[in-house]
Design an enzyme around this catalytic site. Structure first.
Site, PDB file in Angstrom:
ATOM      1  N   ASP A  61      -3.043   4.582  -7.641  1.00  0.00           N
ATOM      2  CA  ASP A  61      -1.631   4.945  -7.706  1.00  0.00           C
ATOM      3  C   ASP A  61      -1.553   6.443  -7.992  1.00  0.00           C
ATOM      4  OD1 ASP A  61       1.147   5.248  -8.629  1.00  0.00           O
ATOM      5  OD2 ASP A  61       1.147   3.059  -8.689  1.00  0.00           O
TER       6      ASP A  61
ATOM      7  N   HIS B 155       2.559  -5.515  -3.411  1.00  0.00           N
ATOM      8  CA  HIS B 155       1.404  -4.873  -4.037  1.00  0.00           C
ATOM      9  C   HIS B 155       1.223  -5.403  -5.445  1.00  0.00           C
ATOM     10  CE1 HIS B 155       5.017  -2.414  -4.612  1.00  0.00           C
ATOM     11  NE2 HIS B 155       4.546  -2.142  -5.824  1.00  0.00           N
TER      12      HIS B 155
ATOM     13  N   HIS C 180      -0.277  -4.383  -9.142  1.00  0.00           N
ATOM     14  CA  HIS C 180      -0.680  -3.261 -10.003  1.00  0.00           C
ATOM     15  C   HIS C 180      -1.808  -3.734 -10.919  1.00  0.00           C
ATOM     16  CE1 HIS C 180       3.050  -0.735  -9.515  1.00  0.00           C
ATOM     17  NE2 HIS C 180       3.595  -1.908  -9.236  1.00  0.00           N
TER      18      HIS C 180
ATOM     19  N   GLN D 152      10.809  -3.080  -8.524  1.00  0.00           N
ATOM     20  CA  GLN D 152      10.105  -2.753  -7.281  1.00  0.00           C
ATOM     21  C   GLN D 152      10.718  -1.513  -6.632  1.00  0.00           C
ATOM     22  OE1 GLN D 152       9.974  -5.905  -4.333  1.00  0.00           O
ATOM     23  NE2 GLN D 152       8.301  -4.917  -3.223  1.00  0.00           N
TER      24      GLN D 152
HETATM   25  P1  5GP Z   1       6.648  -0.778  -7.488  1.00  0.00           P
HETATM   26  O1  5GP Z   1       7.643  -0.002  -8.298  1.00  0.00           O
HETATM   27  O2  5GP Z   1       7.206  -0.994  -6.116  1.00  0.00           O
HETATM   28  O3  5GP Z   1       6.143  -2.024  -8.134  1.00  0.00           O
HETATM   29  O4  5GP Z   1       5.377   0.137  -7.382  1.00  0.00           O
HETATM   30  C1  5GP Z   1       5.204   1.117  -6.420  1.00  0.00           C
HETATM   31  C2  5GP Z   1       4.060   1.956  -6.894  1.00  0.00           C
HETATM   32  O5  5GP Z   1       3.661   2.792  -5.826  1.00  0.00           O
HETATM   33  C3  5GP Z   1       4.414   2.861  -8.076  1.00  0.00           C
HETATM   34  O6  5GP Z   1       3.531   2.590  -9.145  1.00  0.00           O
HETATM   35  C4  5GP Z   1       4.243   4.258  -7.520  1.00  0.00           C
HETATM   36  O7  5GP Z   1       3.690   5.135  -8.460  1.00  0.00           O
HETATM   37  C5  5GP Z   1       3.319   4.039  -6.346  1.00  0.00           C
HETATM   38  N1  5GP Z   1       3.456   4.971  -5.259  1.00  0.00           N
HETATM   39  C6  5GP Z   1       4.606   5.441  -4.723  1.00  0.00           C
HETATM   40  N2  5GP Z   1       4.345   6.265  -3.692  1.00  0.00           N
HETATM   41  C7  5GP Z   1       2.995   6.312  -3.572  1.00  0.00           C
HETATM   42  C8  5GP Z   1       2.122   7.009  -2.679  1.00  0.00           C
HETATM   43  O8  5GP Z   1       2.521   7.741  -1.785  1.00  0.00           O
HETATM   44  N3  5GP Z   1       0.790   6.795  -2.844  1.00  0.00           N
HETATM   45  C9  5GP Z   1       0.307   5.981  -3.825  1.00  0.00           C
HETATM   46  N4  5GP Z   1      -1.022   5.847  -3.903  1.00  0.00           N
HETATM   47  N5  5GP Z   1       1.106   5.313  -4.689  1.00  0.00           N
HETATM   48  C10 5GP Z   1       2.430   5.490  -4.563  1.00  0.00           C
END
Ligand code: 5GP
Length: 145
Positions: free
Chosen positions: A37, A107, A109, A101
């Site tokens: 991340d 995904h 974590h 999200q």
């Molecule tokens: P969510 O909030 O959808 O559960 O998690 C999305 C995750 O993707 C977040 O932890 C955020 O830091 C990560 N993330 C967002 N954009 C990118 C990116 O361009 N590359 C990577 N490796 N992680 C990302």
């Protein structure tokens, strides 16, 4: 976009799967991709995603594909524990914006937790390229060993 809706093929993880956006890969096979991340909530924060399923969240994926993702989650959790020696590890997954999200490709974590260290803000500050590359190299070496 939230719990229900159409899959957006331009989301950042779909771009990463297609090789259109960069990532710090830790593991890849034909079904699953795992990478660091770039806005880590803790040192070693890792994401594991299905490659073939156009799944926005846990509702959209078949059980066999989800099981392949989870097998990699378990494997990389072990790698992170062996290499980084956290005091604990959170495995988390969010469905829909109200649940936290922000990227609408399913995904998992993996968030190592260290004694006395609070989590950074979710999807907050970006880690430096140097730090991410060094951590990737360290974890790849551990995986290879
Ligand atoms: P969510 O909030 O959808 O559960 O998690 C999305 C995750 O993707 C977040 O932890 C955020 O830091 C990560 N993330 C967002 N954009 C990118 C990116 O361009 N590359 C990577 N490796 N992680 C990302």
């Amino acid at each position: 976009m939230s719990l229900h809706g159409d899959y957006d093929a331009q989301n950042i993880f779909a771009q990463i799967i297609r090789g259109e956006a960069p990532c710090y890969t830790l593991y890849e096979d034909e079904d699953v991709l795992a990478f660091l991340d770039v806005f880590p909530q803790s040192f070693g924060h890792t994401l594991v995603i299905p490659k073939r399923a156009a799944a926005r969240n846990i509702l959209d994926i078949d059980a066999a594909s989800l099981a392949k993702v989870m097998a990699v989650v378990q494997r990389l959790t072990r790698v992170l524990i062996d290499e980084l020696e956290p005091a604990g590890v959170q495995v988390a997954q969010f469905n829909g914006a109200p649940a936290g999200q922000t990227v609408f490709h399913l995904h998992m974590h993996i968030v190592p937790r260290f004694e006395g260290e609070k989590l950074s803000v979710h999807a907050g500050g970006k880690a430096s390229a140097e730090e991410l590359a060094a951590l990737q190299a360290r974890l790849l070496q551990r995986i290879a060993g």
